[in-house]
Design an enzyme around this catalytic site. Structure first.
Site, mmCIF file in Angstrom:
data_model
loop_
_atom_site.group_PDB
_atom_site.id
_atom_site.type_symbol
_atom_site.label_atom_id
_atom_site.label_comp_id
_atom_site.label_asym_id
_atom_site.label_seq_id
_atom_site.Cartn_x
_atom_site.Cartn_y
_atom_site.Cartn_z
ATOM 1 N N HIS A 367 0.869 -1.196 -0.251
ATOM 2 C CA HIS A 367 0.052 -0.085 0.079
ATOM 3 C C HIS A 367 0.777 1.140 -0.044
ATOM 4 O O HIS A 367 0.358 2.391 -0.584
ATOM 5 C CB HIS A 367 -1.010 0.034 1.127
ATOM 6 C CG HIS A 367 -2.171 -1.031 0.661
ATOM 7 N ND1 HIS A 367 -1.994 -2.280 1.347
ATOM 8 C CD2 HIS A 367 -3.026 -1.021 -0.263
ATOM 9 C CE1 HIS A 367 -2.974 -3.034 0.705
ATOM 10 N NE2 HIS A 367 -3.612 -2.340 -0.251
ATOM 11 N N ARG A 474 -10.485 3.572 -3.214
ATOM 12 C CA ARG A 474 -10.115 2.742 -2.145
ATOM 13 C C ARG A 474 -10.415 3.929 -0.906
ATOM 14 O O ARG A 474 -9.698 4.558 -0.483
ATOM 15 C CB ARG A 474 -8.489 2.615 -2.066
ATOM 16 C CG ARG A 474 -8.039 1.596 -3.037
ATOM 17 C CD ARG A 474 -6.592 1.255 -2.954
ATOM 18 N NE ARG A 474 -5.996 0.071 -3.428
ATOM 19 C CZ ARG A 474 -5.486 0.200 -4.603
ATOM 20 N NH1 ARG A 474 -5.321 1.243 -5.430
ATOM 21 N NH2 ARG A 474 -4.914 -1.058 -5.170
ATOM 22 N N ARG A 510 -15.235 1.592 -2.984
ATOM 23 C CA ARG A 510 -15.113 -0.012 -2.261
ATOM 24 C C ARG A 510 -15.205 0.567 -0.713
ATOM 25 O O ARG A 510 -14.685 1.462 -0.299
ATOM 26 C CB ARG A 510 -13.672 -0.383 -2.493
ATOM 27 C CG ARG A 510 -13.409 -1.755 -1.669
ATOM 28 C CD ARG A 510 -12.222 -2.333 -2.102
ATOM 29 N NE ARG A 510 -11.044 -1.788 -1.631
ATOM 30 C CZ ARG A 510 -9.751 -1.983 -1.850
ATOM 31 N NH1 ARG A 510 -9.429 -3.175 -2.663
ATOM 32 N NH2 ARG A 510 -8.767 -1.375 -1.277
ATOM 33 N N GLU A 609 -10.947 -11.242 -5.177
ATOM 34 C CA GLU A 609 -9.670 -11.320 -4.769
ATOM 35 C C GLU A 609 -9.191 -12.578 -3.812
ATOM 36 O O GLU A 609 -7.956 -12.671 -3.577
ATOM 37 C CB GLU A 609 -9.215 -10.060 -4.369
ATOM 38 C CG GLU A 609 -9.984 -9.511 -3.227
ATOM 39 C CD GLU A 609 -9.581 -8.249 -2.856
ATOM 40 O OE1 GLU A 609 -8.831 -7.585 -3.272
ATOM 41 O OE2 GLU A 609 -10.467 -7.415 -1.978
ATOM 42 N N ASN A 632 -4.055 -7.894 -7.140
ATOM 43 C CA ASN A 632 -2.887 -7.779 -6.034
ATOM 44 C C ASN A 632 -3.127 -8.864 -5.015
ATOM 45 O O ASN A 632 -2.197 -9.851 -4.734
ATOM 46 C CB ASN A 632 -2.886 -6.548 -5.314
ATOM 47 C CG ASN A 632 -2.695 -5.404 -6.261
ATOM 48 O OD1 ASN A 632 -2.224 -5.587 -7.520
ATOM 49 N ND2 ASN A 632 -3.365 -4.297 -6.032
ATOM 50 N N ASP A 633 -4.375 -9.079 -4.635
ATOM 51 C CA ASP A 633 -4.566 -10.141 -3.640
ATOM 52 C C ASP A 633 -4.968 -11.481 -4.083
ATOM 53 O O ASP A 633 -4.297 -12.375 -3.821
ATOM 54 C CB ASP A 633 -5.818 -9.714 -2.696
ATOM 55 C CG ASP A 633 -5.399 -8.721 -1.643
ATOM 56 O OD1 ASP A 633 -4.407 -9.196 -1.026
ATOM 57 O OD2 ASP A 633 -5.966 -7.550 -1.339
ATOM 58 N N ARG A 643 2.216 -10.440 -0.583
ATOM 59 C CA ARG A 643 2.535 -9.338 -1.663
ATOM 60 C C ARG A 643 3.393 -8.017 -0.993
ATOM 61 O O ARG A 643 4.052 -7.176 -1.733
ATOM 62 C CB ARG A 643 1.282 -8.767 -2.129
ATOM 63 C CG ARG A 643 0.458 -8.038 -0.877
ATOM 64 C CD ARG A 643 -1.171 -7.619 -1.352
ATOM 65 N NE ARG A 643 -1.249 -6.542 -1.869
ATOM 66 C CZ ARG A 643 -2.392 -5.629 -1.960
ATOM 67 N NH1 ARG A 643 -3.364 -6.309 -1.951
ATOM 68 N NH2 ARG A 643 -2.324 -4.465 -2.351
ATOM 69 N N CYS A 680 -8.893 -4.374 -11.444
ATOM 70 C CA CYS A 680 -8.344 -3.162 -10.822
ATOM 71 C C CYS A 680 -6.815 -3.244 -10.084
ATOM 72 O O CYS A 680 -6.519 -2.203 -9.466
ATOM 73 C CB CYS A 680 -9.379 -2.359 -10.063
ATOM 74 S SG CYS A 680 -9.776 -3.506 -8.567
HETATM 75 C C1 PEP Z 1 -6.328 -5.666 -5.231
HETATM 76 O O1 PEP Z 1 -6.178 -6.593 -4.113
HETATM 77 O O2 PEP Z 1 -5.689 -6.066 -6.221
HETATM 78 C C2 PEP Z 1 -6.873 -4.427 -4.849
HETATM 79 C C3 PEP Z 1 -7.272 -3.792 -5.985
HETATM 80 O O3 PEP Z 1 -6.896 -4.136 -3.615
HETATM 81 P P1 PEP Z 1 -5.973 -3.559 -2.858
HETATM 82 O O4 PEP Z 1 -4.782 -3.432 -3.469
HETATM 83 O O5 PEP Z 1 -6.119 -2.108 -2.173
HETATM 84 O O6 PEP Z 1 -5.800 -4.803 -1.739
HETATM 85 MG MG MG Z 2 -7.078 -6.313 -2.542
#
Ligand code: PEP
Ligand code: MG
Length: 755
Positions: A367, A474, A510, A609, A632-633, A643, A680
């Site tokens: 993040h 977010r 979200r 995710e 990402n998740d 990650r 996303c």
């Molecule tokens: C993801 O997990 O890809 C996502 C968009 O959410 P975040 O990166 O905020 O966990």
């Molecule tokens: Mg995520």
């Protein structure tokens, strides 16, 4: 010390006088070696300086042939001096010539000296040179003498690090201390930043190293250690901390070190050699770092950071300086250098002055990285020991495209980068010119290209890029940067500004995705072995419905008379979606009953995710209005690779058939049900990855602001049917393929796609 003239304290005092004399650097070194030799009753004292080419040059000597000065140069893998430099440890021998590493240099005339004591000249654990004393007689140097010489080496470290020797060196043979460094790490956030180092946790500059009154210094040291111990105990007793896993473990480790007799003993011994309490802390810390930097055990190396931190706390105690004071003295072009930091800490800085971010840790989808991207700050991670290799104010270039960092760059590198920056500016102009061009691939397929956002600073990007909408807002970022829980009204205000900025473009909000590495400083954390798999996001929302309800209410009210798109994070089971959806329905009923205005339309979706959802797609798509893939998740959980952990985050490539098949399964199923799906995660933000996503069927992507131009430029040139025909057979490959990246890159190169 045996036979020493006046002992180490007198020597230090004399050295301090020499340091203050207005003489040339060579004269100063010459005087110093004479003083040390006399004080240690040694026939020889020599200073070797580590040069940029990795060799060691004799810079001054008392006792060896003076003509050898600046002529004797040895490799770091050569001789006893080389060994001291390499190992960063003292060597003490009563019969040096019998040692296998001994290397004889005829020009120095050292064959008549038998005993040898060499100590590294260290700064922040890095070797800058070697200080040697030699005696004709076979003698053993005492522990006190070794200590004293190490303390003396600190003074030489100051001279070398000041750069005053550089002027007298030949080009290419300058002292390594201030040498330009070219480091390669992991590109985290695009862009090129030129500026000057600001240490996120500034080192405490120790200005007074030589003691006037030893007993008083010992007392100061003991007092500071006591205060440190007490403060750690207080922190451990603190209600909030007492139960928090990781934080507690760190504090326990601190407590162990703070009571470690060896550590305290070494600092007391260092004071006894004539140092102030802070001088002693610094010396012992530099020795410890030198040793730890040479360790390969990652656990032990991690402890180095704990000890650094503890030493810094002691220094703050002793000097009365507080941390973080550099925040107020930020230069116009600051490059923040840190081991790691929280997203909130980055947001604490004046963003208009930050040009770049350099991290020892960091990961592509953490993040902090996401926030750096949102702010348009170029960032590079995985820069091992970078904090120990820079000084505040050093010139730095951060190349967030290639992952390179240049510290104290030579003029030619700097001008090459200035050129690169101009070139990039031109490219950005070209992207800006694409602003009003619809995102349609070469074969005529329209692609929705949205933006990821989360803060007010993101909003101008909608206009700048001409984005289709905000594909992911977010909401937790607002919570992460606040010092207290944002009230419903504050939330409402932010959401309304977002909708205003977007105008008639869609925005997907979200709901709070906290937990994992998204920590709210004001919310009591709970102990969890695996926070990423723990009580987070929608799980927390469903268990604490008050929180989720008030956020949903704020969102519904902000969207009065407009469309609201809502999405839930980290859903693992359809039932969770149903429960969250039910809360939306109830809130709508509540607003209606109380006569509030309502959104014109509410669309409710789900983040995909968690891999388990891949096996509930029929159920899911038959009820949601839309979905968004959080790659990402999803990728983190598919590969079981954290990650945010720089050791494993990039170990597996999402462009492998396994991950792409999973992504394709989602988009194919969505097509069956006619439900829109956006991707996303950061995957969409890289042109080559976006190419793969489009090829397997994704028509909606949501990207970070800096990626908008590059991804759009690629899509405009893309022949989608050709790309799909190329990629699809690759997904069916049998046999082991770690990544399709090379094949995709070759396809893109052949097609002349801008990447
Ligand atoms: C993801 O997990 O890809 C996502 C968009 O959410 P975040 O990166 O905020 O966990
Ligand atoms: Mg995520």
């Amino acid at each position: 010390m045996r036979g020493a003239l006046g002992g180490p304290r007198v020597l230090l005092r004399r050295l301090r006088e020499v340091m203050a004399e207005p003489v040339s650097a060579q004269d100063r070194l010459d005087k110093i070696v004479v003083l040390i030799a006399a004080n240690m009753v040694a026939e020889v004292c020599s200073v070797y300086v580590l040069r940029v080419d990795g060799t060691l040059e004799l810079y001054a000597t008392e006792g060896l042939n003076r003509t050898a000065v600046h002529l004797t140069v040895m490799r770091i893998d050569e001789g006893l001096v080389g060994t001291v430099a390499r190992e960063a440890e003292p060597i003490s021998l009563s019969n040096a010539q019998a040692h296998p590493a001994f290397s004889y240099r005829p020009e120095t005339g050292e064959e008549i000296y038998h005993s040898f004591l060499g100590v590294p000249i260290l700064r922040a654990g890095n070797t800058l040179g070697v200080l040697v004393v030699q005696n004709r007689a076979h003698r053993s140097y005492t522990e006190e003498e070794i200590e004293a010489l190490q303390t003396t080496a600190m003074v030489l470290a100051e001279i070398i690090a000041s750069g005053e020797l550089t002027a007298m060196a030949l080009p290419g043979a300058e002292p390594a201390a201030r040498r330009p460094l070219h480091l390669k790490g992991l590109a985290l956030s695009e862009g090129i930043g030129l500026g000057h180092v600001v240490l996120h946790e500034p080192r405490i500059e120790v200005t007074k190293v030589i003691a006037d009154d030893l007993p008083a210094e010992l007392k100061r040291l003991d007092g500071a250690v006591d205060t440190l111990r007490a403060s750690i105990d207080t922190m451990l007793e603190d209600e909030g901390v007492a139960r928090v896993g990781e934080h507690r473990e760190i504090l326990e480790a601190y407590r162990m070190f703070a009571h470690d007799r060896g550590w305290i003993g070494r600092m007391r011994e260092a004071v006894m050699t004539g140092l102030t309490a802070e001088g002693a802390v610094e010396r012992v810390q530099s020795d410890t770092r030198a040793r730890m930097l040479r360790m390969t055990d990652p656990y032990l190396r991690e402890r180095m950071h704990d000890l650094d931190d503890l030493a810094n706390r002691l220094l703050r105690q002793l000097t009365g300086r507080t941390a973080g004071s550099d925040h107020d003295r930020l230069p116009d072009n600051a490059i923040i250098v840190a081991r790691n930091m929280s997203p909130a800490a980055l947001l604490d800085y004046d963003r208009t002055r930050i040009r770049g971010l350099v991290l020892e840790e960091g990961a592509a989808t953490s993040h902090l990285t996401i926030v750096a991207r949102a702010l348009g700050i170029s960032a590079v991670g995985h820069m091992e020991n970078v904090v120990g290799q820079v000084d505040a104010g050093d010139a730095v270039i951060v190349d967030g495209v290639s992952g390179e960092v240049h510290i104290r760059p030579p003029a030619d590198v700097e001008s090459a980068y200035a050129e690169k920056v101009r070139f990039r500016a031109k490219r950005l102009e070209r992207y800006a010119a694409l602003r009003d061009v619809p995102t349609v691939t070469k074969d005529g397929t329209p692609i929705e290209l949205h933006l990821n956002a989360g803060l007010l600073v993101d909003l101008p990007h909608i206009e700048e890029t001409g984005a289709t909408g905000i594909g992911l807002f977010r909401t937790e970022l607002q919570f992460m940067i606040a010092s207290a829980f944002p009230r419903t009204n504050e939330q409402l205000k932010l959401y309304r500004s977002v909708l205003d900025a977007a105008g008639d473009r869609p925005v997907v909000f979200r709901t709070l995705d906290i937990g994992g590495d998204k920590v709210l400083p004001y919310m009591r954390a709970i102990e969890e072995e695996n926070p990423a798999l723990g009580w987070r996001a929608i799980r927390l929302g469903l268990d604490r419905p008050g929180l989720l309800r008030s956020q949903i209410r704020a969102l519904l009210r902000a969207a009065t008379g407009r469309e609201l798109r809502l999405i839930f994070p980290m859903v693992s089971a359809v039932e969770e979606y149903d429960r969250a959806h039910h809360i939306v329905e109830r809130e709508l009923t509540h607003l209606r009953r109380h006569g509030h205005g309502l959104p014109e339309r509410v669309l409710v979706g789900v983040m995909l995710e968690v891999p388990a959802l891949l096996f509930q797609l029929d159920l899911l798509f038959s009820r949601v209005d839309f979905a968004s893939v959080g790659s990402n998740d999803l990728v983190q959980f598919l590969y079981a690779a954290d990650r945010g952990n720089s050791r494993v985050a990039d170990r597996f490539d999402p462009l492998a058939p396994a991950a792409l098949r999973a992504l394709k399964m989602i988009i194919d199923k969505a097509a069956e049900y006619g439900k829109p799906v956006t991707l996303c995660g950061e995957l969409a933000s890289r042109p080559l990855e976006a190419l793969a996503l489009a090829a397997i069927g994704y028509r909606r992507l949501s990207v970070s602001p800096a990626s908008y131009g590059p991804v759009k430029a690629m899509l405009l040139e893309l022949d989608l049917p050709a790309a799909s025909a190329f990629v699809e057979p690759l997904l069916g490959i049998r046999g082991e393929v770690h990544s399709l990246r090379p094949q995709l890159a070759a396809f893109a190169a052949k097609a002349g796609l801008p990447l």
